[in-house]
Design a protein around this motif. Structure first.
Motif, PDB file in Angstrom:
ATOM      1  N   GLY A  67       0.835  -1.195   0.000  1.00 15.08           N
ATOM      2  CA  GLY A  67       0.000   0.000   0.000  1.00 15.08           C
ATOM      3  C   GLY A  67       0.868   1.243   0.000  1.00 15.08           C
ATOM      4  N   GLU A  68       1.434   1.564  -1.149  1.00 17.30           N
ATOM      5  CA  GLU A  68       2.387   2.674  -1.283  1.00 17.30           C
ATOM      6  C   GLU A  68       3.544   2.509  -0.296  1.00 17.30           C
ATOM      7  OE1 GLU A  68       0.662   6.553  -1.488  1.00 17.30           O
ATOM      8  OE2 GLU A  68      -0.854   5.917  -2.915  1.00 17.30           O
ATOM      9  N   ALA A  69       4.026   1.274  -0.210  1.00 15.08           N
ATOM     10  CA  ALA A  69       5.096   0.918   0.727  1.00 15.08           C
ATOM     11  C   ALA A  69       6.453   1.350   0.189  1.00 15.08           C
ATOM     12  CB  ALA A  69       5.094  -0.584   0.965  1.00 15.08           C
ATOM     13  N   GLN A  70       7.278   1.881   1.060  1.00  9.84           N
ATOM     14  CA  GLN A  70       8.645   2.248   0.704  1.00  9.84           C
ATOM     15  C   GLN A  70       9.507   0.989   0.841  1.00  9.84           C
ATOM     16  OE1 GLN A  70      11.652   3.273  -0.686  1.00  9.84           O
ATOM     17  NE2 GLN A  70      10.548   5.217  -0.531  1.00  9.84           N
ATOM     18  N   LEU A  71      10.188   0.628  -0.245  1.00 14.54           N
ATOM     19  CA  LEU A  71      11.000  -0.580  -0.263  1.00 14.54           C
ATOM     20  C   LEU A  71      12.460  -0.328   0.107  1.00 14.54           C
ATOM     21  CD1 LEU A  71       9.603  -2.307  -3.465  1.00 14.54           C
ATOM     22  CD2 LEU A  71       8.892  -2.602  -1.087  1.00 14.54           C
ATOM     23  N   ARG A  72      12.811   0.896   0.457  1.00 16.70           N
ATOM     24  CA  ARG A  72      14.199   1.231   0.762  1.00 16.70           C
ATOM     25  C   ARG A  72      14.840   0.301   1.803  1.00 16.70           C
ATOM     26  NH1 ARG A  72      14.180   6.601   2.627  1.00 16.70           N
ATOM     27  NH2 ARG A  72      13.649   7.130   0.512  1.00 16.70           N
ATOM     28  N   PRO A  73      14.153  -0.056   2.909  1.00 19.16           N
ATOM     29  CA  PRO A  73      14.812  -0.935   3.882  1.00 19.16           C
ATOM     30  C   PRO A  73      15.241  -2.287   3.305  1.00 19.16           C
ATOM     31  CG  PRO A  73      12.877   0.081   4.859  1.00 19.16           C
ATOM     32  CD  PRO A  73      12.853   0.411   3.390  1.00 19.16           C
ATOM     33  N   LEU A  74      14.562  -2.762   2.266  1.00 24.52           N
ATOM     34  CA  LEU A  74      14.929  -4.014   1.618  1.00 24.52           C
ATOM     35  C   LEU A  74      15.908  -3.789   0.468  1.00 24.52           C
ATOM     36  CD1 LEU A  74      14.498  -7.063   1.060  1.00 24.52           C
ATOM     37  CD2 LEU A  74      12.554  -6.398  -0.351  1.00 24.52           C
ATOM     38  N   LEU A  75      15.573  -2.897  -0.446  1.00 18.29           N
ATOM     39  CA  LEU A  75      16.367  -2.705  -1.658  1.00 18.29           C
ATOM     40  C   LEU A  75      17.748  -2.117  -1.395  1.00 18.29           C
ATOM     41  CD1 LEU A  75      13.617  -1.273  -4.038  1.00 18.29           C
ATOM     42  CD2 LEU A  75      14.426  -3.625  -3.880  1.00 18.29           C
ATOM     43  N   ASP A  76      17.867  -1.273  -0.387  1.00 21.72           N
ATOM     44  CA  ASP A  76      19.147  -0.612  -0.130  1.00 21.72           C
ATOM     45  C   ASP A  76      20.194  -1.591   0.402  1.00 21.72           C
ATOM     46  OD1 ASP A  76      20.725   1.668  -0.298  1.00 21.72           O
ATOM     47  OD2 ASP A  76      20.338   2.236   1.775  1.00 21.72           O
ATOM     48  N   ARG A  77      19.814  -2.818   0.679  1.00 24.17           N
ATOM     49  CA  ARG A  77      20.754  -3.832   1.162  1.00 24.17           C
ATOM     50  C   ARG A  77      21.328  -4.679   0.027  1.00 24.17           C
ATOM     51  NH1 ARG A  77      19.052  -1.169   4.744  1.00 24.17           N
ATOM     52  NH2 ARG A  77      18.862  -1.417   6.937  1.00 24.17           N
ATOM     53  N   LEU A  78      20.831  -4.494  -1.187  1.00 28.08           N
ATOM     54  CA  LEU A  78      21.319  -5.272  -2.321  1.00 28.08           C
ATOM     55  C   LEU A  78      22.755  -4.878  -2.649  1.00 28.08           C
ATOM     56  CD1 LEU A  78      18.184  -5.187  -4.649  1.00 28.08           C
ATOM     57  CD2 LEU A  78      18.959  -7.064  -3.211  1.00 28.08           C
ATOM     58  N   PRO A  79      23.604  -5.854  -2.967  1.00 33.55           N
ATOM     59  CA  PRO A  79      24.991  -5.528  -3.296  1.00 33.55           C
ATOM     60  C   PRO A  79      25.098  -4.765  -4.615  1.00 33.55           C
ATOM     61  CG  PRO A  79      24.567  -7.876  -3.608  1.00 33.55           C
ATOM     62  CD  PRO A  79      23.332  -7.287  -3.015  1.00 33.55           C
ATOM     63  N   GLY A  80      26.057  -3.873  -4.689  1.00 39.53           N
ATOM     64  CA  GLY A  80      26.348  -3.159  -5.929  1.00 39.53           C
ATOM     65  C   GLY A  80      25.578  -1.874  -6.139  1.00 39.53           C
ATOM     66  N   VAL A  81      24.733  -1.490  -5.168  1.00 39.80           N
ATOM     67  CA  VAL A  81      23.958  -0.258  -5.306  1.00 39.80           C
ATOM     68  C   VAL A  81      23.982   0.531  -4.000  1.00 39.80           C
ATOM     69  CG1 VAL A  81      22.424  -1.199  -7.075  1.00 39.80           C
ATOM     70  CG2 VAL A  81      21.753  -1.313  -4.680  1.00 39.80           C
ATOM     71  N   LEU A  82      23.749   1.824  -4.104  1.00 35.61           N
ATOM     72  CA  LEU A  82      23.593   2.705  -2.948  1.00 35.61           C
ATOM     73  C   LEU A  82      22.289   3.473  -3.104  1.00 35.61           C
ATOM     74  CD1 LEU A  82      27.124   4.348  -2.641  1.00 35.61           C
ATOM     75  CD2 LEU A  82      26.162   2.572  -1.170  1.00 35.61           C
ATOM     76  N   GLY A  83      21.664   3.820  -1.981  1.00 37.10           N
ATOM     77  CA  GLY A  83      20.482   4.677  -2.014  1.00 37.10           C
ATOM     78  C   GLY A  83      19.338   4.122  -2.821  1.00 37.10           C
ATOM     79  N   PHE A  84      19.139   2.795  -2.833  1.00 39.05           N
ATOM     80  CA  PHE A  84      18.114   2.166  -3.652  1.00 39.05           C
ATOM     81  C   PHE A  84      16.791   2.182  -2.902  1.00 39.05           C
ATOM     82  CE2 PHE A  84      17.318  -1.870  -6.450  1.00 39.05           C
ATOM     83  CZ  PHE A  84      16.269  -1.244  -7.069  1.00 39.05           C
ATOM     84  N   GLY A  85      15.820   2.870  -3.446  1.00 41.49           N
ATOM     85  CA  GLY A  85      14.493   2.924  -2.865  1.00 41.49           C
ATOM     86  C   GLY A  85      13.453   3.046  -3.952  1.00 41.49           C
ATOM     87  N   ALA A  86      12.221   2.652  -3.639  1.00 44.87           N
ATOM     88  CA  ALA A  86      11.092   2.780  -4.560  1.00 44.87           C
ATOM     89  C   ALA A  86       9.819   2.582  -3.746  1.00 44.87           C
ATOM     90  CB  ALA A  86      11.161   1.743  -5.677  1.00 44.87           C
ATOM     91  N   THR A  87       8.707   3.067  -4.280  1.00 44.85           N
ATOM     92  CA  THR A  87       7.402   2.895  -3.660  1.00 44.85           C
ATOM     93  C   THR A  87       6.657   1.797  -4.414  1.00 44.85           C
ATOM     94  OG1 THR A  87       7.357   5.217  -3.045  1.00 44.85           O
ATOM     95  CG2 THR A  87       5.262   4.067  -3.043  1.00 44.85           C
ATOM     96  N   ALA A  88       6.040   0.858  -3.672  1.00 42.51           N
ATOM     97  CA  ALA A  88       5.333  -0.269  -4.290  1.00 42.51           C
ATOM     98  C   ALA A  88       3.854  -0.230  -3.946  1.00 42.51           C
ATOM     99  CB  ALA A  88       5.931  -1.589  -3.813  1.00 42.51           C
ATOM    100  N   THR A  89       3.022  -0.546  -4.957  1.00 43.83           N
ATOM    101  CA  THR A  89       1.578  -0.644  -4.778  1.00 43.83           C
ATOM    102  C   THR A  89       1.092  -1.863  -5.544  1.00 43.83           C
ATOM    103  OG1 THR A  89       1.422   1.764  -4.678  1.00 43.83           O
ATOM    104  CG2 THR A  89      -0.612   0.571  -5.088  1.00 43.83           C
ATOM    105  N   GLY A  90       0.281  -2.703  -4.886  1.00 34.69           N
ATOM    106  CA  GLY A  90      -0.287  -3.856  -5.564  1.00 34.69           C
ATOM    107  C   GLY A  90      -0.196  -5.109  -4.723  1.00 34.69           C
ATOM    108  N   ARG A  91      -0.464  -6.247  -5.347  1.00 32.43           N
ATOM    109  CA  ARG A  91      -0.460  -7.552  -4.668  1.00 32.43           C
ATOM    110  C   ARG A  91       0.320  -8.550  -5.508  1.00 32.43           C
ATOM    111  NH1 ARG A  91      -5.980 -10.102  -2.846  1.00 32.43           N
ATOM    112  NH2 ARG A  91      -5.472  -8.823  -1.039  1.00 32.43           N
ATOM    113  N   PHE A  92       1.093  -9.377  -4.809  1.00 37.30           N
ATOM    114  CA  PHE A  92       1.847 -10.432  -5.474  1.00 37.30           C
ATOM    115  C   PHE A  92       1.687 -11.711  -4.671  1.00 37.30           C
ATOM    116  CE2 PHE A  92       5.471 -12.251  -7.725  1.00 37.30           C
ATOM    117  CZ  PHE A  92       5.229 -11.741  -8.982  1.00 37.30           C
ATOM    118  N   ILE A  93       1.476 -12.832  -5.371  1.00 38.77           N
ATOM    119  CA  ILE A  93       1.263 -14.125  -4.721  1.00 38.77           C
ATOM    120  C   ILE A  93       2.183 -15.160  -5.363  1.00 38.77           C
ATOM    121  CG2 ILE A  93      -0.386 -15.993  -4.273  1.00 38.77           C
ATOM    122  CD1 ILE A  93      -2.609 -13.822  -4.497  1.00 38.77           C
ATOM    123  N   ALA A  94       2.841 -15.937  -4.517  1.00 41.78           N
ATOM    124  CA  ALA A  94       3.621 -17.091  -4.974  1.00 41.78           C
ATOM    125  C   ALA A  94       3.029 -18.314  -4.284  1.00 41.78           C
ATOM    126  CB  ALA A  94       5.082 -16.933  -4.612  1.00 41.78           C
TER     127      ALA A  94
END
Length: 185
Positions: A67-94
């Protein structure tokens, strides 16, 4: 990376003889919330010293609502990038088991930003839509700006059960110059 609005997490797990049911909720970091619901089937084997394992023959189901969630706490931990953030809206099911996993739903990413360490490029105004389609997650209309130009790509990520196995992205009329460098954020 979230300064005065830290990420807050709530989690509850219920376990019985047949399954584990988990619910989690995350908010903060200047964004909305995300909710996770997971149902994981359990099996008990005599060799596991009283600890259950995931039953690979029955379906595990994981649903995430953004629900317009900020993904920065997850994405900013990926190797090879700095300051990675984005806003997500929607549903995903696996949902799946050891034989097959199906990915469904749609999540839009907006207000994205990252700095690529390998190339020294800063990408901003990142937008895309991810659409689950069986064992393939389609990347629709990936757009980003860099320096004085922009890039656009389409493609997807193929999965072998629960793991990403291949990525295919094709650039569409890029206007960014190769090697264009921006200072780190």
């Amino acid at each position: 990376s979230c300064r005065d609005d830290p990420a807050r997490v709530w989690m509850q797990v219920n376990v019985d003889a047949k399954q584990a049911k988990a619910q989690a909720w995350l908010e903060g970091c200047y964004g909305g919330h995300s909710d996770l619901i997971a149902n994981v089937p359990l099996s008990w084997s005599s060799g596991a010293m009283g600890v259950p394992g995931i039953d690979p023959d029955r379906d595990t189901r994981v649903q995430v609502d953004f629900g317009e969630a900020q993904l920065r706490p997850l994405l900013d931990r990926l190797p090879g990038v700095l300051g990675f953030g984005a806003t997500a809206t929607g549903r995903f099911i696996a949902q799946g088991n050891k034989k097959r996993v199906s990915y469904t739903g749609q999540v839009g990413l907006t207000h994205g930003r990252l700095y690529l360490l390998a190339t020294g490029q800063e990408l901003n105004h990142i937008e895309t839509t991810l659409v689950g389609n069986g064992n393939w997650v389609k990347v629709e209309g990936l757009r980003a700006k860099t320096g004085g130009g922009s890039i656009e790509a389409v493609g997807g990520v193929g999965f072998e059960r629960w793991k990403p196995a291949r990525v295919q992205l094709g650039l569409v009329e890029p206007t960014a110059r190769a090697g264009e460098v921006a200072p780190p954020p």
